[in-house]
Write a protein that holds these residues in place. Structure first.
Motif, PDB file in Angstrom:
ATOM      1  N   TYR A 184       0.816  -1.210   0.000  1.00 38.21           N
ATOM      2  CA  TYR A 184       0.000   0.000   0.000  1.00 38.21           C
ATOM      3  C   TYR A 184       0.856   1.269   0.000  1.00 38.21           C
ATOM      4  N   SER A 185       2.018   1.208   0.635  1.00 41.42           N
ATOM      5  CA  SER A 185       2.892   2.377   0.676  1.00 41.42           C
ATOM      6  C   SER A 185       3.374   2.747  -0.722  1.00 41.42           C
ATOM      7  N   GLU A 186       3.833   1.745  -1.476  1.00 43.31           N
ATOM      8  CA  GLU A 186       4.291   2.012  -2.833  1.00 43.31           C
ATOM      9  C   GLU A 186       3.119   2.387  -3.735  1.00 43.31           C
ATOM     10  N   ALA A 187       1.953   1.805  -3.459  1.00 45.41           N
ATOM     11  CA  ALA A 187       0.756   2.150  -4.231  1.00 45.41           C
ATOM     12  C   ALA A 187       0.385   3.618  -4.031  1.00 45.41           C
ATOM     13  N   HIS A 201      -3.007   9.787 -14.811  1.00 45.82           N
ATOM     14  CA  HIS A 201      -4.268   9.295 -15.354  1.00 45.82           C
ATOM     15  C   HIS A 201      -5.220   8.889 -14.230  1.00 45.82           C
ATOM     16  N   PRO A 202      -6.523   8.818 -14.521  1.00 45.00           N
ATOM     17  CA  PRO A 202      -7.460   8.271 -13.532  1.00 45.00           C
ATOM     18  C   PRO A 202      -6.987   6.887 -13.090  1.00 45.00           C
ATOM     19  N   LEU A 203      -7.037   6.639 -11.789  1.00 44.74           N
ATOM     20  CA  LEU A 203      -6.476   5.405 -11.240  1.00 44.74           C
ATOM     21  C   LEU A 203      -7.585   4.471 -10.757  1.00 44.74           C
ATOM     22  N   ILE A 204      -7.458   3.198 -11.148  1.00 45.01           N
ATOM     23  CA  ILE A 204      -8.366   2.142 -10.710  1.00 45.01           C
ATOM     24  C   ILE A 204      -7.563   1.195  -9.837  1.00 45.01           C
ATOM     25  N   PHE A 205      -8.134   0.776  -8.703  1.00 42.65           N
ATOM     26  CA  PHE A 205      -7.421  -0.094  -7.770  1.00 42.65           C
ATOM     27  C   PHE A 205      -7.910  -1.531  -7.912  1.00 42.65           C
ATOM     28  N   ASN A 206      -6.954  -2.471  -7.911  1.00 40.58           N
ATOM     29  CA  ASN A 206      -7.263  -3.898  -8.017  1.00 40.58           C
ATOM     30  C   ASN A 206      -6.421  -4.679  -7.017  1.00 40.58           C
ATOM     31  N   GLY A 207      -7.070  -5.620  -6.320  1.00 43.07           N
ATOM     32  CA  GLY A 207      -6.296  -6.473  -5.417  1.00 43.07           C
ATOM     33  C   GLY A 207      -6.939  -6.680  -4.064  1.00 43.07           C
ATOM     34  N   GLU A 208      -7.241  -7.939  -3.740  1.00 40.52           N
ATOM     35  CA  GLU A 208      -7.739  -8.342  -2.418  1.00 40.52           C
ATOM     36  C   GLU A 208      -8.987  -7.565  -1.997  1.00 40.52           C
ATOM     37  N   ILE A 209      -9.922  -7.417  -2.906  1.00 36.50           N
ATOM     38  CA  ILE A 209     -11.202  -6.783  -2.579  1.00 36.50           C
ATOM     39  C   ILE A 209     -12.257  -7.884  -2.544  1.00 36.50           C
ATOM     40  N   HIS A 210     -12.735  -8.183  -1.352  1.00 33.27           N
ATOM     41  CA  HIS A 210     -13.657  -9.307  -1.164  1.00 33.27           C
ATOM     42  C   HIS A 210     -15.008  -8.891  -0.578  1.00 33.27           C
ATOM     43  N   THR A 240     -17.762  -5.223   0.540  1.00 31.21           N
ATOM     44  CA  THR A 240     -18.026  -3.791   0.406  1.00 31.21           C
ATOM     45  C   THR A 240     -17.146  -2.995   1.373  1.00 31.21           C
ATOM     46  N   ALA A 241     -16.834  -3.605   2.519  1.00 32.32           N
ATOM     47  CA  ALA A 241     -15.943  -2.940   3.476  1.00 32.32           C
ATOM     48  C   ALA A 241     -14.555  -2.765   2.882  1.00 32.32           C
ATOM     49  N   ASP A 242     -14.112  -3.745   2.103  1.00 33.33           N
ATOM     50  CA  ASP A 242     -12.805  -3.634   1.443  1.00 33.33           C
ATOM     51  C   ASP A 242     -12.801  -2.483   0.439  1.00 33.33           C
ATOM     52  N   ILE A 243     -13.902  -2.342  -0.304  1.00 29.24           N
ATOM     53  CA  ILE A 243     -13.989  -1.230  -1.252  1.00 29.24           C
ATOM     54  C   ILE A 243     -13.931   0.098  -0.504  1.00 29.24           C
ATOM     55  N   ALA A 244     -14.693   0.188   0.581  1.00 29.92           N
ATOM     56  CA  ALA A 244     -14.721   1.419   1.373  1.00 29.92           C
ATOM     57  C   ALA A 244     -13.340   1.751   1.929  1.00 29.92           C
ATOM     58  N   THR A 245     -12.611   0.732   2.345  1.00 27.43           N
ATOM     59  CA  THR A 245     -11.273   0.939   2.894  1.00 27.43           C
ATOM     60  C   THR A 245     -10.320   1.467   1.824  1.00 27.43           C
ATOM     61  N   VAL A 257     -11.159   3.125  -0.899  1.00 26.50           N
ATOM     62  CA  VAL A 257     -11.574   4.487  -1.236  1.00 26.50           C
ATOM     63  C   VAL A 257     -11.077   5.477  -0.186  1.00 26.50           C
ATOM     64  N   GLU A 258     -11.126   5.079   1.076  1.00 29.82           N
ATOM     65  CA  GLU A 258     -10.650   5.952   2.148  1.00 29.82           C
ATOM     66  C   GLU A 258      -9.134   6.116   2.095  1.00 29.82           C
ATOM     67  N   ARG A 259      -8.446   5.025   1.783  1.00 29.78           N
ATOM     68  CA  ARG A 259      -6.979   5.052   1.746  1.00 29.78           C
ATOM     69  C   ARG A 259      -6.456   5.821   0.537  1.00 29.78           C
TER      70      ARG A 259
END
Length: 311
Positions: free
Chosen positions: A178-181, A190-199, A201-206, A208-210
Motif C-alpha cells: 500500500y505504501s508504494e501504491a 491518469h485516472p487510477l483504478i485499484f485492483n487487489g484483495e477486494i472481497h 463492500t468494506a474492502d472497497i470502502a477501505t 476508497v478511504e486510503r
C-alpha cells in the motif's frame, strides 16, 4: 460517487463469455467486463480467444478486450483485428505475473522495457479512435520498477490505469504494498483504478478511504466468490450468505445450460465446470463442496450441485 467505476477483472479460465454475460444479466452494476488477455499465436490472434470475444453469450455485458504482446508488431496486429471487429476500447496487459509471459517481456515484463514503452506511446497517439487503458503491477521483481515507466505512461493517451500493488514474482501471494501504491497514485497522471484483495463492500470502502483520488475498483477473485459484490456496493445494502449462495447456484445453472451441450462427454463437461467452484464454493458447506469436487459423472455432479441449495 456517481462516476465511480466498478470493473470485472480478467481471470484466465474463469471470466469467459458465459460467465460475463450471465453475471451481467443476473446481478448488473459492473461497468465493464475485461476479457482474459488476447495474444498472438502462430502468427494470428488465437481462434479460441476470438470465439470467446465474439460469442453471443457475452450479451448484456459491456466488454473491453485486453491484449498482451511482446513487440510492436504484435500490438499492431492485435489492435487491427479488434478494430475491425468494432471494438473501440482496448486494455493493455502490463501486469500478468506468469513466468512464461514475464520472461518473454510480456505482461509485467513490459514495465522495465523502456524503449518498447516509448514506441508504444507513439503508436497510441496515432490511434485517436481507440480508447486505451493499462492494467499493471508495481514491477516484475522489484516494487519500484514502475517509477522508470511512469514518465512514459503519463505521456500516453489513456483513459485510466489499473494498479495491482504486487510484483510479478509474488503472483497472487503475499501482502499488497500500500505504501508504494500511494506513491504510484501520487505520480500517475491518469485516472487510477485499484485492483487487489477486494472481497467485500468494506474492502472497497477501505480502499476508497486510503486512496481518495481513485476513480474506481476492479474486482477479481472477490467477485467470483461473491457475484453480488458490485450490486451490494451500489445499493449500500449487504446481501445475506443465503442470497449469495442462491445467486451462485443460479449463475452456475445458466452457464452449465449454455455450455454443456457444446462439450463432449462427462470428462469435458466436468473439466469445464468444476473450476467455477474454486472461488464460488467458499460460502458453501465444505462437505457439500467435497461431493461436487469428487463427482466423476455429470449426473453425480449435478446432484451434488443441487444439494448445495440445501446449505
Amino acid at each position: 460517487m456517481s462516476d465511480f467505476k466498478i470493473f470485472a477483472a480478467p481471470l484466465q479460465g474463469y471470466t469467459e463469455a458465459a460467465w460475463r454475460g450471465f453475471h451481467a444479466r443476473l446481478t448488473g452494476c459492473i461497468d465493464e467486463y475485461f476479457t482474459p488477455f488476447l495474444r498472438i499465436e502462430k502468427g494470428e490472434m488465437r481462434r479460441r480467444d476470438l470465439r470467446d470475444l465474439t460469442s453471443q453469450l457475452n450479451e448484456g455485458a459491456k466488454i473491453t478486450p485486453q491484449i498482451i504482446f511482446g513487440s510492436i508488431d504484435e500490438f499492431r496486429q492485435l489492435t487491427s483485428t479488434l478494430s475491425q471487429l468494432g471494438f473501440d476500447r482496448i486494455d493493455i496487459n502490463m501486469g500478468c505475473p506468469f513466468p512464461p509471459q514475464v520472461h518473454h517481456g510480456r505482461g509485467a515484463g513490459m514495465i522495465t522495457r523502456t524503449e518498447l514503452l516509448k514506441t508504444l506511446s507513439e503508436e497510441l497517439s496515432q490511434m485517436p479512435d481507440i480508447s486505451f487503458s493499462i492494467k499493471m503491477r508495481l514491477g516484475a521483481t522489484a516494487d519500484n520498477e514502475w517509477r522508470q515507466a511512469m514518465p512514459i505512461i503519463n505521456r500516453m493517451p489513456l483513459r485510466h490505469v489499473t494498479l495491482h500493488p504486487r510484483i510479478a514474482s509474488q503472483q497472487y501471494r503475499g501482502t499488497l504494498n500500500y505504501s508504494e501504491a500511494a506513491s504510484f497514485a501520487a505520480e500517475c497522471a491518469h485516472p487510477l483504478i485499484f485492483n487487489g484483495e477486494i472481497h467485500s463492500t468494506a474492502d472497497i470502502a477501505t480502499v476508497v478511504e486510503r486512496f481518495q483520488s481513485i476513480k474506481g475498483v476492479m474486482l477479481g477473485r472477490g467477485l467470483l466468490a461473491r457475484p453480488t459484490l458490485a450490486a451490494e456496493y451500489r445499493s449500500d445494502k449487504e446481501t445475506s450468505d443465503e442470497e449469495i449462495r442462491a445467486c451462485i447456484v443460479d449463475l452456475h445453472e445458466a452457464i452449465y445450460k449454455a455450455t454443456a451441450p457444446s462439450l463432449c462427454g462427462d470428462s469435458q463437461i466436468l473439466a469445464k465446470m468444476k473450476p467455477f467452484w474454486e472461488y464460488a464454493g467458499t460460502t458453501f458447506d465444505r462437505k457439500a463442496m467435497k461431493a461436487v469436487a469428487k463427482a466423476h459423472t455429470t449426473s453425480a455432479y449435478l446432484e451434488a450441485v443441487r444439494k448445495l441449495s440445501c446449505f
